[in-house]
Design a protein around this motif. Sequence first.
Motif, PDB file in Angstrom:
ATOM      1  N   LYS A  10       0.835  -1.201   0.000  1.00 49.97           N
ATOM      2  CA  LYS A  10       0.000   0.000   0.000  1.00 49.97           C
ATOM      3  C   LYS A  10       0.871   1.254   0.000  1.00 49.97           C
ATOM      4  N   ASN A  11       1.930   1.208   0.776  1.00 48.25           N
ATOM      5  CA  ASN A  11       2.847   2.357   0.807  1.00 48.25           C
ATOM      6  C   ASN A  11       3.498   2.594  -0.562  1.00 48.25           C
ATOM      7  N   GLU A  14       0.895   4.067  -2.894  1.00 49.81           N
ATOM      8  CA  GLU A  14       0.671   5.483  -2.604  1.00 49.81           C
ATOM      9  C   GLU A  14       1.832   6.329  -3.123  1.00 49.81           C
TER      10      GLU A  14
END
Length: 98
Positions: A10-11, A14
Motif C-alpha cells: 500500500k505504501n 501510494e
Amino acid sequence: MKKNNNILQKNLEEENILKQDELLDKVQKLKHVSLNIQTYLKNEKPSLDKLNNDYDKSIDMVKKSINGIGKLLKSSFGQNTCFLICVVFMVIFILYLL
C-alpha cells in the motif's frame, strides 16, 4: 508477515500515485512551455524572415563592392589611387601616435 507485505505494498502504491501526479504536473508544465515557444516562434517568424532578407541584401552589396574594388585595383588609376589612400592613412596614423 502477510500484514507487513500488504502495508508495504500500500505504501508503494501510494508513493507511485504521488510520483505519477508529480510526473503529470511536470509534463503539463513542459507542454505549456512548448506551446509558449511555438506561439513565440509563430509571432517572430515575420521578423526573422525580414532579418534574413536584409542579411541577404547586405551580402549582395558586399559582393558588389568587392567586385568594384577588384576592378578598380586592376586598372592603373585604381592602383595609384589605392596607394595614395594607404599613404594618407599611414601619415594620419603616424600623426595620431605622435
